[in-house]
Design an enzyme around this catalytic site. Structure first.
Site, short mmCIF file in Angstrom:
data_model
loop_
_atom_site.label_atom_id
_atom_site.label_comp_id
_atom_site.label_asym_id
_atom_site.label_seq_id
_atom_site.Cartn_x
_atom_site.Cartn_y
_atom_site.Cartn_z
N TYR A 61 47.13 37.61 44.72
CA TYR A 61 48.41 37.03 45.09
C TYR A 61 48.42 36.71 46.60
O TYR A 61 47.40 36.86 47.28
CB TYR A 61 49.55 37.96 44.68
CG TYR A 61 49.69 38.09 43.18
CD1 TYR A 61 49.77 36.96 42.36
CD2 TYR A 61 49.73 39.33 42.56
CE1 TYR A 61 49.88 37.07 40.97
CE2 TYR A 61 49.85 39.45 41.17
CZ TYR A 61 49.92 38.31 40.39
OH TYR A 61 50.03 38.42 39.03
N TYR A 70 52.65 44.07 48.43
CA TYR A 70 51.66 43.80 47.37
C TYR A 70 50.55 42.92 47.92
O TYR A 70 50.73 41.73 48.14
CB TYR A 70 52.38 43.12 46.21
CG TYR A 70 51.66 43.07 44.89
CD1 TYR A 70 50.37 43.54 44.72
CD2 TYR A 70 52.31 42.52 43.78
CE1 TYR A 70 49.74 43.48 43.48
CE2 TYR A 70 51.70 42.46 42.54
CZ TYR A 70 50.41 42.94 42.40
OH TYR A 70 49.79 42.87 41.17
#
Length: 677
Positions: free
Chosen positions: A174, A169
């Site tokens: 993030y 991811y």
């Protein structure tokens, strides 16, 4: 009805490295408000998507270890053997219907305040952790090695749990995305300093993930085509080179953009397929399969994306929530049964509130395990009976449809000509046209049931109800906005509003009434969308509009639906004046007196009209009238706004529950909780 051959392409199998997706319907990773805390609820919901024909069903974001927790929001986790065993059940549930199961491995970095584990937040640099008055620790080389080990261990657990696709991811700000983007990665060591340094960690994690599990699991990367330094610039040179380097290491690109408010765009601001201009180059650039989202609900739009080479897989979160059986309905040519997403983002809002997601269109979302509700099936009535439903708003339509599908004879009486209640009115407001699907779909399905009769322009009093002779009555008579200003800020009427000719209720504005020429104020003590939409309507008509709210921001609750900033921008662009955190003191003639709810400082506004959007009065007179009589009704229940005014999703759910519970057939809802033996 048979399937249109133009849509056959949607049912092609797609090879993803060592695995094959059975079709092109791909439920991308999406939040659920369930996470590791409510595994049975989560497993049943994901399995329902697979049953409905989604070829790939993914988890939500899944933490790799305790250095990244996202409390108070629920999330998935693969920290240990217990997590592996739980998620293995999810994979089994998805596999039982022939779909592939995917898991999105995640580390939040600066966006993980770690309020549960109390471990220091980690990031490329020491900056404030998200939603907390403390900072992250700048990761040293030992921290980076520890993160890489944790990610690899989580990937091995994912493989052992039976997942077919494992995500790396690198999007949505993030940890890996923080390393990729120059604004959050000013490091001078080998993990920053230049473009090669910034992408080093992502490449290492991809290489290690492929080495660990790539023999059996497909490796997907979730990544953005632009970056935080140059948002909106599609595939700038540094990002283009990143995609080229990543391509040999992955089997699937799940691509998106840095503007989350467009990716998660509500139908008020973004239409179907809005990401195409951003993602259309990725397939040609990388030579790898590509999936992306676009709130796709129509098979023509989906097939067109594939046929033109934009996407290989049709990504969906919200459409798969609104209709878990969307693929099956397209496969079988049941196009008129597709329950299209309305783009209201109520699903996203409830995850943001830390509770299981729900859906305006699909009242069974989140109830698959808890109540045993299926989105397409209800048990036939053991003894079909006659039921009168009064009111054809969202609750009444849903109740009538569900009762009709159970086999009861249903009489649906609506006081007005139009069916849909509040939806019929609100769908005419700026940006809310797609919300009309709530009424349209139910009206169309009711038209297929010979055991349901609809009576328009049939206002019912108590005598009329009893004269109709039903043994069972469901009242769904709705509610009306108060004109006296009672609401969150004042439980008492506000002085001067109730009898002022300057005051118009939202219903009056929606019916076409307007104040005299001159400036108008809209008072928002409700804090969701309606006041802002009415302000937009009046501003577009050329009015000088002042938007007054008791909240700290415009349409404050819509921060949960990812609409607040867009609403603010739109109203500002129309010249609307804002007065925040103020309440109404009184209305005298053409002067509205306000007071700051913090300082008490007063200000006055001269106006020609005032639209208060504060609270609603349940239209429950028929309920009280019937309840007071000595009648022989076996069933008398309320549903929707006449019981407790709320959002449209609550009204639909209330109508559905009233029908499911008819005849005392509803069982107690299950409850997930830890039990100490």
């Amino acid at each position: 009805m048979s399937r249109d051959p133009r849509h056959d392409i949607l049912f092609d199998a797609v090879r993803l490295g060592p695995v094959t997706a059975p079709n092109r319907f791909y439920q991308v990773p999406h939040c659920t408000g369930m996470g590791y805390e409510q595994p049975r609820t989560l497993i049943a919901m994901r399995a329902m998507k697979a049953e409905g024909g989604w070829g790939v069903v993914n988890t939500e974001y899944c933490s790799v270890d305790p250095s990244s927790d996202d409390r108070p929001y629920p999330y998935a986790s693969l920290w240990d053997e217990g997590d592996r065993a739980t998620l293995a059940r999810l994979a089994e549930g998805v596999h039982a219907h022939g779909a592939l199961a995917g898991v999105e491995l995640w580390h939040g970095g600066l966006r993980s305040a770690n309020q549960q584990t109390r471990q220091p937040a980690l990031g490329p640099v020491s900056l404030p952790a998200s939603r907390a008055p403390w900072q992250a620790r700048a990761m040293d080389l030992a921290d980076i090695r520890a993160y890489r080990r944790a990610h690899r261990a989580a990937a091995l657990r994912a493989k052992a749990a039976g997942f077919d696709i494992v995500y790396v991811y690198a999007a949505h700000t993030y940890l890996l995305d923080q390393f990729l983007n120059q604004p959050t990665n000013p490091r001078g060591d080998g993990y920053g300093g230049d473009a090669a340094g910034r992408r080093r960690l992502l490449l290492e994690v991809l290489e290690e993930t492929r080495e660990a599990i790539g023999d059996r699991c497909a490796i997907a990367v979730r990544i953005e085509v632009d970056d935080e330094g140059t948002p909106g610039v599609v595939l700038p040179p540094e990002r283009r080179e990143l995609f080229r380097q990543v391509a040999p290491l992955v089997d699937l690109f799940d691509v998106t953009i840095t503007d989350y408010y467009q990716e998660m765009g509500s139908s008020r601001f973004h239409k179907e397929g809005s990401l195409e201009p951003f993602v259309q180059e990725v397939r040609a650039l990388t030579g790898r399969p590509v999936v992306s989202v676009g709130r796709f609900t129509t098979p023509d739009a989906m097939a067109d994306q594939v046929r033109r080479g934009v996407l290989d897989l049709i990504g969906a979160a919200r459409p798969s929530i609104a209709d878990p059986f969307l693929p099956a309905k397209i496969r079988e040519g049941r196009y008129d049964e597709i329950r299209e997403c309305i783009g209201c983002n109520i699903c996203y809002a409830h995850n943001s509130l830390g509770v299981p997601i729900r859906c305006t269109q699909n009242p069974t979302m989140g109830e698959e395990w808890r109540r045993g509700w299926h989105p397409e099936r209800v048990a036939p009535a053991a003894a079909p009976d006659e039921v009168l439903v009064v009111g054809a708003g969202p609750a009444g339509l849903e109740a009538a449809l569900t009762l009709g599908r159970q086999g009861h004879r249903v009489l649906l009486a609506e006081a007005g000509r139009d069916l849909g209640g509040r939806v019929a009115r609100e769908r005419r407001l700026p940006g809310l046209g797609e919300w009309g699907r709530v009424a349209d779909w139910r009206i169309a399905q009711l038209g297929k049931l010979p055991n349901v009769e609809i009576y328009r322009e049939s206002r019912m009093g108590a005598a009329d109800v009893l004269a109709a002779g039903p043994a069972h009555v469901v009242l769904a008579t709705g509610s009306a906005w108060r004109r006296d200003g009672r609401g969150r800020s004042s439980p008492l009427p506000l002085p001067g509003l109730a009898d002022s000719p300057l005051v118009l209720t939202p219903e009056q504005v929606m019916a076409g009434e307007r104040p005299a020429p001159g400036p108008v104020a809209v008072y928002d003590d409700d804090h969701y969308y309606l006041a802002a939409v009415l302000a937009e309507l009046l501003a577009r008509e050329g009015r000088a509009v002042t938007y007054v709210t008791s909240a700290d921001g415009v349409a404050a609750w819509s921060v949960h639906t990812a609409e607040q900033s867009l609403t603010w921008q739109r109203l500002a662009g129309l010249g609307v004046r804002f007065v925040l955190h103020h309440g109404i003191q009184r209305l005298e003639g053409e002067t509205l007196e306000l007071a700051c709810l913090r300082s008490g400082a007063a200000q006055r506004i001269s106006l020609a009209g005032l639209v208060p959007v504060t609270s609603r009065e349940p239209e429950d007179a028929l309920w009280h009238e019937l309840s007071a009589l000595d009648h022989s009704l076996a069933t008398l229940v309320r549903a929707g706004d006449c019981e407790a005014p709320g959002i449209i999703a609550q009204a639909v759910w209330s109508g559905h529950r009233a029908a499911r519970a008819f005849g005392g057939t509803e069982t107690a809802a299950e409850r997930e909780r830890p039990v100490v033996a």
